[in-house]
Scaffold this motif. Structure first.
Motif, PDB file in Angstrom:
ATOM      1  N   TRP B 197       0.654  -1.186  -0.095  1.00 56.49           N
ATOM      2  CA  TRP B 197      -0.016  -0.030   0.069  1.00 56.49           C
ATOM      3  C   TRP B 197       0.761   1.286   0.115  1.00 56.49           C
ATOM      4  O   TRP B 197       0.626   2.218  -0.743  1.00 56.49           O
ATOM      5  CB  TRP B 197      -0.987   0.056   1.319  1.00 56.49           C
ATOM      6  CG  TRP B 197      -1.844  -1.162   1.045  1.00 56.49           C
ATOM      7  CD1 TRP B 197      -2.500  -1.818   0.159  1.00 56.49           C
ATOM      8  CD2 TRP B 197      -2.562  -1.905   2.274  1.00 56.49           C
ATOM      9  NE1 TRP B 197      -3.148  -2.610   0.526  1.00 56.49           N
ATOM     10  CE2 TRP B 197      -3.318  -2.773   1.666  1.00 56.49           C
ATOM     11  CE3 TRP B 197      -2.481  -1.587   3.653  1.00 56.49           C
ATOM     12  CZ2 TRP B 197      -4.017  -3.678   2.587  1.00 56.49           C
ATOM     13  CZ3 TRP B 197      -3.209  -2.442   4.433  1.00 56.49           C
ATOM     14  CH2 TRP B 197      -3.880  -3.492   3.961  1.00 56.49           C
ATOM     15  N   VAL B 201       1.082   3.998  -2.883  1.00 54.35           N
ATOM     16  CA  VAL B 201       0.877   5.594  -2.726  1.00 54.35           C
ATOM     17  C   VAL B 201       1.967   6.438  -3.134  1.00 54.35           C
ATOM     18  O   VAL B 201       1.875   7.534  -3.768  1.00 54.35           O
ATOM     19  CB  VAL B 201       0.639   6.035  -1.150  1.00 54.35           C
ATOM     20  CG1 VAL B 201       0.668   7.528  -0.830  1.00 54.35           C
ATOM     21  CG2 VAL B 201      -0.898   5.362  -1.058  1.00 54.35           C
ATOM     22  N   ARG B 202       3.224   5.711  -2.964  1.00 55.13           N
ATOM     23  CA  ARG B 202       4.429   6.520  -3.324  1.00 55.13           C
ATOM     24  C   ARG B 202       4.667   6.575  -4.949  1.00 55.13           C
ATOM     25  O   ARG B 202       5.230   7.500  -5.502  1.00 55.13           O
ATOM     26  CB  ARG B 202       5.736   5.771  -2.913  1.00 55.13           C
ATOM     27  CG  ARG B 202       5.762   5.950  -1.363  1.00 55.13           C
ATOM     28  CD  ARG B 202       7.099   5.230  -0.505  1.00 55.13           C
ATOM     29  NE  ARG B 202       8.306   5.908  -1.386  1.00 55.13           N
ATOM     30  CZ  ARG B 202       9.594   5.006  -1.541  1.00 55.13           C
ATOM     31  NH1 ARG B 202       9.478   3.837  -0.982  1.00 55.13           N
ATOM     32  NH2 ARG B 202      10.316   5.706  -1.769  1.00 55.13           N
ATOM     33  N   GLY B 206       2.989  10.542  -3.985  1.00 56.72           N
ATOM     34  CA  GLY B 206       2.874  10.649  -2.206  1.00 56.72           C
ATOM     35  C   GLY B 206       4.041  10.606  -1.651  1.00 56.72           C
ATOM     36  O   GLY B 206       4.908   9.870  -1.689  1.00 56.72           O
ATOM     37  N   HIS B 210       1.628  11.964   2.976  1.00 53.95           N
ATOM     38  CA  HIS B 210       0.553  11.195   2.351  1.00 53.95           C
ATOM     39  C   HIS B 210       0.680   9.747   2.734  1.00 53.95           C
ATOM     40  O   HIS B 210      -0.552   9.167   2.914  1.00 53.95           O
ATOM     41  CB  HIS B 210       0.911  11.215   0.661  1.00 53.95           C
ATOM     42  CG  HIS B 210       0.592  12.577  -0.018  1.00 53.95           C
ATOM     43  ND1 HIS B 210       1.414  13.098  -0.555  1.00 53.95           N
ATOM     44  CD2 HIS B 210      -0.765  13.226   0.211  1.00 53.95           C
ATOM     45  CE1 HIS B 210       1.016  14.602  -0.846  1.00 53.95           C
ATOM     46  NE2 HIS B 210      -0.280  14.344  -0.421  1.00 53.95           N
ATOM     47  N   TRP B 213      -0.950   9.706   6.367  1.00 54.06           N
ATOM     48  CA  TRP B 213      -2.367   9.930   6.297  1.00 54.06           C
ATOM     49  C   TRP B 213      -3.196   8.918   5.461  1.00 54.06           C
ATOM     50  O   TRP B 213      -4.213   8.482   6.287  1.00 54.06           O
ATOM     51  CB  TRP B 213      -2.366  11.340   5.762  1.00 54.06           C
ATOM     52  CG  TRP B 213      -3.866  11.829   6.032  1.00 54.06           C
ATOM     53  CD1 TRP B 213      -5.004  11.962   5.071  1.00 54.06           C
ATOM     54  CD2 TRP B 213      -4.647  12.117   7.172  1.00 54.06           C
ATOM     55  NE1 TRP B 213      -6.040  12.384   5.597  1.00 54.06           N
ATOM     56  CE2 TRP B 213      -6.110  12.413   6.772  1.00 54.06           C
ATOM     57  CE3 TRP B 213      -4.208  12.183   8.540  1.00 54.06           C
ATOM     58  CZ2 TRP B 213      -6.738  12.929   7.835  1.00 54.06           C
ATOM     59  CZ3 TRP B 213      -5.052  12.437   9.794  1.00 54.06           C
ATOM     60  CH2 TRP B 213      -6.432  12.674   9.244  1.00 54.06           C
ATOM     61  N   HIS B 214      -2.613   8.598   4.334  1.00 50.39           N
ATOM     62  CA  HIS B 214      -3.532   7.597   3.732  1.00 50.39           C
ATOM     63  C   HIS B 214      -3.240   6.008   3.600  1.00 50.39           C
ATOM     64  O   HIS B 214      -4.050   5.243   3.555  1.00 50.39           O
ATOM     65  CB  HIS B 214      -3.232   8.037   2.310  1.00 50.39           C
ATOM     66  CG  HIS B 214      -3.869   9.301   1.806  1.00 50.39           C
ATOM     67  ND1 HIS B 214      -5.186   9.626   2.058  1.00 50.39           N
ATOM     68  CD2 HIS B 214      -3.191  10.494   1.115  1.00 50.39           C
ATOM     69  CE1 HIS B 214      -5.287  11.002   1.650  1.00 50.39           C
ATOM     70  NE2 HIS B 214      -4.063  11.368   1.261  1.00 50.39           N
ATOM     71  N   VAL B 215      -2.317   5.624   4.273  1.00 53.93           N
ATOM     72  CA  VAL B 215      -1.733   4.366   4.623  1.00 53.93           C
ATOM     73  C   VAL B 215      -1.581   4.095   5.970  1.00 53.93           C
ATOM     74  O   VAL B 215      -2.500   3.015   6.349  1.00 53.93           O
ATOM     75  CB  VAL B 215      -0.718   4.198   3.700  1.00 53.93           C
ATOM     76  CG1 VAL B 215      -0.345   2.628   3.988  1.00 53.93           C
ATOM     77  CG2 VAL B 215      -0.673   4.271   2.152  1.00 53.93           C
ATOM     78  N   PRO B 218      -4.872   4.756   8.470  1.00 55.91           N
ATOM     79  CA  PRO B 218      -5.990   3.687   8.384  1.00 55.91           C
ATOM     80  C   PRO B 218      -5.595   2.419   8.509  1.00 55.91           C
ATOM     81  O   PRO B 218      -6.486   1.541   8.935  1.00 55.91           O
ATOM     82  CB  PRO B 218      -6.627   4.278   7.025  1.00 55.91           C
ATOM     83  CG  PRO B 218      -5.465   4.975   6.145  1.00 55.91           C
ATOM     84  CD  PRO B 218      -4.486   5.674   7.348  1.00 55.91           C
ATOM     85  N   GLY B 219      -4.660   1.944   7.688  1.00 55.31           N
ATOM     86  CA  GLY B 219      -4.207   0.648   7.938  1.00 55.31           C
ATOM     87  C   GLY B 219      -3.867  -0.078   9.265  1.00 55.31           C
ATOM     88  O   GLY B 219      -4.048  -1.187   9.377  1.00 55.31           O
TER      89      GLY B 219
END
Lengths: 247, 335
Positions: B197, B201-202, B206, B210, B213-215, B218-219
């Motif tokens: 993941w 994103v990278r 990202g 990022h 915040w995005h991985v 939440p993960g």
């Protein structure tokens, strides 16, 4: 931002590997690779598992730093990942907590596209890969083939200049794989992005490629141009035999 | 040898779905009409039955207690002086009419929620930091690992020395109790996160922000919530103990005070109040955790999906990467 997206759509990225050696830790996987990928072409790397196909792709993506040599994107050395070089992974690369729509919107958000432009852009890509109406579903509610459709939409949504595909259909059954290959051919027709596609399936390579790179145990073997690329009626039995021989 | 397996396992799962409460209705032909709805209908009946069992279990315990105390049972253990549930209920009714009881509840709740909120923020932040940065781990982990085995309640002398007011000391003890399980679970959850993941994103361009915040956030939620549940449990133990030692209000203080004046029904009212409050707060965390991790494949839904998805399509979701870690991290934290 929108201007950058527009130019990206127009030109593919030229990618060049100069004497690149790759490996993890102390273990070298590939030594002294040289390869040129022309802007806008579809280059397919075929090789058996363990030959280092994915490793090459990770280096081009900027996820893996070469032990020696350089990877150049449009003449500029690659030092890390960039939104210009989008990647499609084999499976399960969707963020499972984001819906289909929010997965597709993510690269746009990272690129700084305003919220009200993201929604429609994502929606049109979702429709483009045949998933209209599935935008609010979570990845776990989708089949493997549908998840790969979403990944394709996600990687193309931010209009990258190169798309790197790491056995994207490898985990799918034969029928779904055929559908996905047709969809990919269809989608690639509208984009000028350079595509580097990795697979162990010779027929998949012949179906998609402008040129096929055969990756054997000793690194890059032949680079073979495909006559009449992406026209299904062409007879490629001879080329197929040559590739299998090279492997 | 391996080819017939999918069909066979599919048949096995679908029959397993039909199995619970397979009343002798019609025959195999009928359930095929609307399998999805049938399964769901049974699930609610099963759910009601489970709630009935849970309630029944509580009722049986209280009834047993009532019998042991009113019959003045003395068989090794002595129940003749223990207040009966009826006496406790009477005492509770009396307290419910006065204002002091509510003041105590509010005071304890304020303390635990403050300490727990601070511990959540600090525990998650430090857990992520030490898991993501080797340098931060080298600097921060040695003192943390040395302090961690000390029971939070043993920090009372320090709290008294360092903090100007008792109130701050009690919140500190609560914080110290909840902090470690939350930090440890978060750290494990971050380290167990699949790199795929982050790579995805990278390659979208990202950066660290990022990815965080995005991985990462939440993960790791499933694992983090494991830590929050454990943290809430130990926070209650410690807030009550700290209130017993120092404090002017609070359920713990009131319970201890009742004990010193030999008012056993009031002691038991205090204990029951702690039990109910603890259960309510834990249940809230559990509920919040489930809402925030809806994306996890859950066992019962998976069984249902398997039964409906055609054989050719092997894409049904298989794993919940954070889910297993949740239990593991929590176990370690609680030791």
């Amino acid at each position: 931002m929108t201007a950058a997206v527009a130019t990206a759509r127009e030109t593919g990225l030229a990618i060049r590997l100069e004497g690149v050696s790759l490996g993890y830790g102390r273990h070298a996987v590939l030594e002294d690779l040289h390869l040129d990928v022309a802007p806008g072409e579809v280059l397919v790397i075929v090789g058996p598992s363990g030959s280092g196909k994915s490793t090459i792709l990770r280096a081009v993506a900027g996820l893996l730093t070469p032990r020696a040599g350089r990877v150049l994107a449009q003449g500029v050395p690659v030092t890390g990942p960039s939104p210009d070089r989008a990647m499609v992974f084999q499976d399960d690369a969707l963020l499972p907590w984001r819906t289909v729509r929010r997965n597709v919107e993510l690269p746009l958000r990272i690129r700084g596209v305003p919220r009200r432009e993201r929604g429609p852009a994502a929606e049109s890509w979702i429709a483009r890969v045949g998933l209209a109406g599935w935008g609010d579903r979570l990845p776990r509610e989708l089949s493997g083939g549908m998840r790969q459709r979403v990944q394709l939409a996600r990687s193309l949504a931010a209009a990258p200049r190169a798309v790197l595909m790491d056995e994207p259909f490898g985990a799918l059954d034969a029928q779904t794989r055929g559908e996905m290959q047709r969809l990919l051919l269809d989608v690639l027709r509208d984009t000028a992005a350079t595509v580097v596609f990795v697979t162990h399936d010779v027929d998949e390579a012949l179906l998609l490629a402008d040129r096929v790179v055969v990756l054997g145990r000793g690194g890059i073997g032949r680079v073979l141009p495909v006559p009449g690329p992406r026209t299904p009626e062409t007879d490629r039995a001879g080329l197929r035999a040559r590739i299998i021989e090279e492997l | 040898m391996s080819t017939p397996a999918p069909a066979a396992s599919l048949a096995a799962t679908s029959s397993a779905v039909e199995a619970p409460g397979s009343e002798p209705l019609a025959s195999g032909a009928v359930p095929a009409v609307r399998p999805g709805r049938r399964v769901r209908g049974r699930a609610t009946t099963a759910g009601l039955r489970r709630w009935a069992v849970r309630l029944g279990s509580l009722v049986v315990v209280v009834a047993l207690w009532q019998w042991l105390t009113t019959a003045d049972v003395r068989a090794g253990l002595r129940f003749d002086r223990l207040p009966s549930p009826a006496e406790v209920a009477a005492e509770l009714t009396r307290q419910l009419t006065g204002g002091l009881y509510y003041l105590d509840l509010a005071q304890s709740m304020i303390r635990i929620l403050t300490g727990f909120a601070l511990a959540s923020v600090a525990g998650i932040a430090l857990g992520v930091l030490v898991a993501r940065s080797r340098w931060a781990a080298d600097v921060l982990l040695p003192p943390i690992e040395v302090v961690r085995p000390i029971p939070a309640i043993a920090l009372v002398p320090i709290a008294i020395l360092v903090f100007p007011t008792d109130e701050q000391g009690i919140v500190f003890i609560t914080f110290a109790a909840a902090f470690f399980p939350i930090m440890v679970s978060t750290r494990h959850a971050v380290r167990a996160l699949p790199t795929l993941w982050e790579d995805a994103v990278r390659t979208m361009g990202g950066g660290r922000r990022h990815v965080l915040w995005h991985v990462v956030l939440p993960g790791t939620l499933p694992g983090v919530f494991g830590g929050l549940s454990v943290g809430m449990g130990v926070a209650w133990i410690c807030v009550i103990s700290a209130e017993m030692i120092s404090g002017e209000f609070g359920v713990g203080y009131r319970t201890w005070h009742a004990y010193t004046v030999v008012d056993y029904p009031a002691v038991l009212v205090g204990m029951a109040s702690i039990g109910v409050l603890g259960w309510l707060t834990s249940a809230s965390i559990e509920l919040l955790g489930r809402r925030l991790t809806r994306w996890l494949p859950r066992a019962e839904e998976r069984a249902e999906e398997r039964a409906v998805v055609p054989v050719g399509d092997r894409g049904a979701p298989e794993r919940g990467p954070g889910g297993r870690e949740a239990g593991q991290g929590a176990e370690e934290a609680v030791r």
